[in-house]
Design a protein around this motif. Structure first.
Motif, PDB file in Angstrom:
ATOM      1  N   GLU A 258      28.973  23.858  96.756  1.00  0.00           N
ATOM      2  CA  GLU A 258      30.377  23.675  96.396  1.00  0.00           C
ATOM      3  C   GLU A 258      30.524  22.547  95.398  1.00  0.00           C
ATOM      4  O   GLU A 258      29.774  21.593  95.445  1.00  0.00           O
ATOM      5  CB  GLU A 258      31.198  23.343  97.636  1.00  0.00           C
TER       6      GLU A 258
ATOM      7  N   TRP B  12      33.019  12.394 103.206  1.00  0.00           N
ATOM      8  CA  TRP B  12      33.261  12.092 101.805  1.00  0.00           C
ATOM      9  C   TRP B  12      31.957  11.795 101.083  1.00  0.00           C
ATOM     10  O   TRP B  12      30.981  11.346 101.677  1.00  0.00           O
ATOM     11  CB  TRP B  12      34.270  10.951 101.633  1.00  0.00           C
ATOM     12  N   ALA B  18      35.500  15.551 100.825  1.00  0.00           N
ATOM     13  CA  ALA B  18      35.212  16.992 100.882  1.00  0.00           C
ATOM     14  C   ALA B  18      35.850  17.625 102.110  1.00  0.00           C
ATOM     15  O   ALA B  18      36.312  18.765 102.071  1.00  0.00           O
ATOM     16  CB  ALA B  18      33.701  17.217 100.904  1.00  0.00           C
ATOM     17  N   VAL B  19      35.855  16.891 103.212  1.00  0.00           N
ATOM     18  CA  VAL B  19      36.455  17.381 104.458  1.00  0.00           C
ATOM     19  C   VAL B  19      37.311  16.257 105.018  1.00  0.00           C
ATOM     20  O   VAL B  19      36.855  15.118 105.124  1.00  0.00           O
ATOM     21  CB  VAL B  19      35.354  17.794 105.471  1.00  0.00           C
ATOM     22  N   GLY B  40      35.570  23.006 100.914  1.00  0.00           N
ATOM     23  CA  GLY B  40      34.855  22.211 101.919  1.00  0.00           C
ATOM     24  C   GLY B  40      34.195  23.079 102.979  1.00  0.00           C
ATOM     25  O   GLY B  40      33.709  22.562 103.982  1.00  0.00           O
ATOM     26  N   THR B  43      30.433  22.349 103.221  1.00  0.00           N
ATOM     27  CA  THR B  43      30.255  21.018 103.810  1.00  0.00           C
ATOM     28  C   THR B  43      30.426  21.109 105.325  1.00  0.00           C
ATOM     29  O   THR B  43      29.636  20.541 106.094  1.00  0.00           O
ATOM     30  CB  THR B  43      31.277  20.031 103.210  1.00  0.00           C
ATOM     31  N   GLY B 204      39.733  20.606 101.626  1.00  0.00           N
ATOM     32  CA  GLY B 204      39.182  19.731 102.654  1.00  0.00           C
ATOM     33  C   GLY B 204      40.034  19.593 103.897  1.00  0.00           C
ATOM     34  O   GLY B 204      39.637  18.923 104.853  1.00  0.00           O
TER      35      GLY B 204
END
Lengths: 258, 303
Positions: A258, B12, B18-19, B40, B43, B204
């Motif tokens: 991503e 992060w 990211a989440v 996200g 992740t 995220g």
């Protein structure tokens, strides 16, 4: 498609292995190392050494100082670290780069086992492609006069272990392990190690020479480092690099695409 | 072991989050993790698979932390998104290696290859496989130890419709067997066809969670915007605004079109052609102006 398990799955039989060696990891590593383009370089460098040895012997005859010059300068100074870089970084770097390491890491196999197995394979490959050709080239050059062939082969084998551990660690730290490895091998070992006296103390090549010196006849090989210190430094480097590579692998993160 | 708990998890990378504080529980059955690219999802799946430490919060499998716990892989099977997979091996060698790493052998590898119907190509090098074949061998490697949890990152990417249907069928059966199956996708229809439960992640954040029909309705019922051109825009606007399914109409003189905001999607799509016909108006253009997935997801976040 169909599944064969209509009920809730039973607990799998696989359990973490206590052993530090895993044959499957070894097989995958070995095949990856010898199945790619890097295998060409692994074969080319020792072949070049043997060709040089045959040519020198044919043209100049058997001479101990010439043999030492070739085995110490080209073989131990350049070929062994280069093969160490190829085998050490190649044992893990490409898998981390392309993400296929996920298939190793998503298994109940302790990470130190993965690292230790890869170190054994990298060391084996480095020894096979450096120490063995050094021994052969030594015999071709002067028939092992003054134990020069055996001494350099032992030095190459000792250096193989340390280089493999060092470059395996590099493979877990950076995507540019080969570049850093080449800089170390060619700039530090081959250039500074020859020109700058202080650099020689921190050179795997000199530590290995100290061990080889013990094997060869009096004065046949020389090292700037005393044997006890060399053994200590070789042990610390190999053990430390292996331990830290295991730690790195334990904390290795994959960030996806991503 | 069958339930994954994601508890107030954030992750992060430097300054990039990211989440962001996600809490969700993934239980037995098939769950779809839906969100646009870069939301996200990978992740999150990497954290569930123990390949990424949460910056904050915890990810556990039935109460046991997954990060740095190699033992949890006895219960988890992972199908990563990335393509790389020891291309120099044959499919059989690859699945067997995965079995051996679990302490298993040829029988389990053969069974996993049969499950994904890859026996016919098992002795070919992986480098010669198509995308769908690779995906199936990846599945076999993840199933070889009969895991109770299966994590799949964008498993349908690049598959043709037939392969897609086969994989869906397989995952559906896995879910029916009582396994916890989580797969990520950025395609709503994919998730809708397979998952009974959906978790939606946008930028995220956890945007929605629950039954797919409920979320689908939420998506369908959001205000829709259309750009409409006709041979009599003002007459059409007057007729449409009288109906409660239309919330607002703007006459865009520059574009020579109407910008219509509909609040009842179903009713409006029926209304528009009927009104046009009844008033003798010819429709020249009818195009949704906010149908991008991102705008749908953004609406969900706000909802």
């Amino acid at each position: 498609m169909s599944t064969t398990h209509p009920t809730a799955p039973p607990a799998p039989a696989g359990a973490p292995r206590a052993s530090l060696f895993h044959p499957t990891v070894a097989r995958l590593t070995y095949r990856a190392l010898l199945g790619r383009r890097r295998a060409l370089i692994l074969f080319a460098l020792p072949a070049l050494l043997v060709v040089i040895a045959v040519a020198v012997r044919a043209l100049a005859g058997a001479d101990d100082s010439t043999a030492s010059g070739i085995l110490g300068g080209f073989a131990l100074g350049t070929m062994v670290p280069l093969i160490g870089v190829i085998a050490g970084t190649g044992a893990i770097g490409p898998e981390i780069d392309d993400g296929s390491v996920v298939y190793l890491l998503s298994k109940p196999v302790p990470r130190p086992t993965i690292i230790f197995t890869k170190l054994l394979v990298a060391t084996g490959v480095t020894v096979a492609f450096s120490a063995v050709p050094v021994l052969l080239a030594g015999f071709l050059l002067n028939g092992n006069s003054q134990q020069i062939a055996v001494a350099y082969a032992v030095a190459a084998a000792v250096a193989s272990v340390a280089y493999s551990a060092l470059f395996l660690l590099l493979g877990t730290i950076t995507r540019h392990a080969v570049v850093f490895g080449l800089v170390y091998a060619l700039v530090w070992e081959a250039l500074f190690g020859t020109l700058v006296p202080g650099a020689r103390t921190l050179s795997v090549q000199q530590w290995a020479l100290a061990v080889g010196q013990k094997v060869g006849a009096e004065g046949a090989l020389t090292s700037d480092v005393q044997l006890p210190l060399a053994i200590c430094l070789l042990t610390v480097l190999t053990a430390g690099a292996t331990w830290y590579a295991g730690r790195r692998l334990k904390s290795l993160t994959l960030t996806g695409e991503e | 072991m069958t339930t994954l708990h994601i508890d107030h998890v954030s992750r992060w990378f430097g300054n990039v989050v990211a989440v962001n504080d996600i809490t969700m529980t993934i239980g037995p059955g098939v769950t779809g993790l839906l969100g646009p690219n870069g939301a996200g999802k990978s992740t999150l799946i990497n954290m569930m698979g123990g390949f990424l430490a949460p910056s904050n919060g915890t990810v556990t499998l039935d109460g046991t932390t997954i990060w740095r716990n190699a033992g949890s892989y006895r219960h988890i099977g992972i199908v990563p998104e990335r393509e790389a997979m020891y291309d120099f091996l044959t499919g059989r060698e690859f699945v067997l290696a995965n079995a051996e790493l679990h302490g298993l052998g040829r029988a389990e590898a053969a069974r996993a290859l049969a499950t994904v119907q890859m026996e016919y190509a098992q002795d070919r090098k992986i480098s010669t496989y198509s995308k769908g074949m690779r995906q199936r061998v990846k599945m076999a490697s993840a199933l070889v130890h009969d895991p109770s949890v299966l994590l799949l990152d964008e498993p349908f990417n690049g598959m043709d419709p037939r392969q897609r249907m086969q994989l869906m069928e397989l995952l559906r059966r896995m879910g029916d067997d009582g396994r916890t199956v989580l797969f990520s996708s950025h395609i709503l229809e994919e998730v809708e066809q397979l998952a009974s439960h959906i978790e939606v992640v946008v930028a995220g954040r956890h945007a929605a969670s629950g039954d797919f029909r409920k979320i689908r309705r939420l998506m369908t019922d959001r205000p829709h915007r259309y750009l409409v051109r006709s041979d009599n825009d003002r007459a059409l606007a007057g007729a449409l605004i009288a109906d409660p399914s239309t919330a607002g109409i703007e006459v865009d003189l520059v574009e020579g079109a109407l910008r219509i905001q509909a609040i009842d999607f179903g009713r409006f799509t029926e209304l528009l052609p009927r009104v046009a016909r009844d008033h003798g108006i010819r429709l020249l253009t009818v195009s949704p102006s906010d149908e991008s997935l991102e705008s749908v997801f953004s609406y969900l976040v706000a909802a």
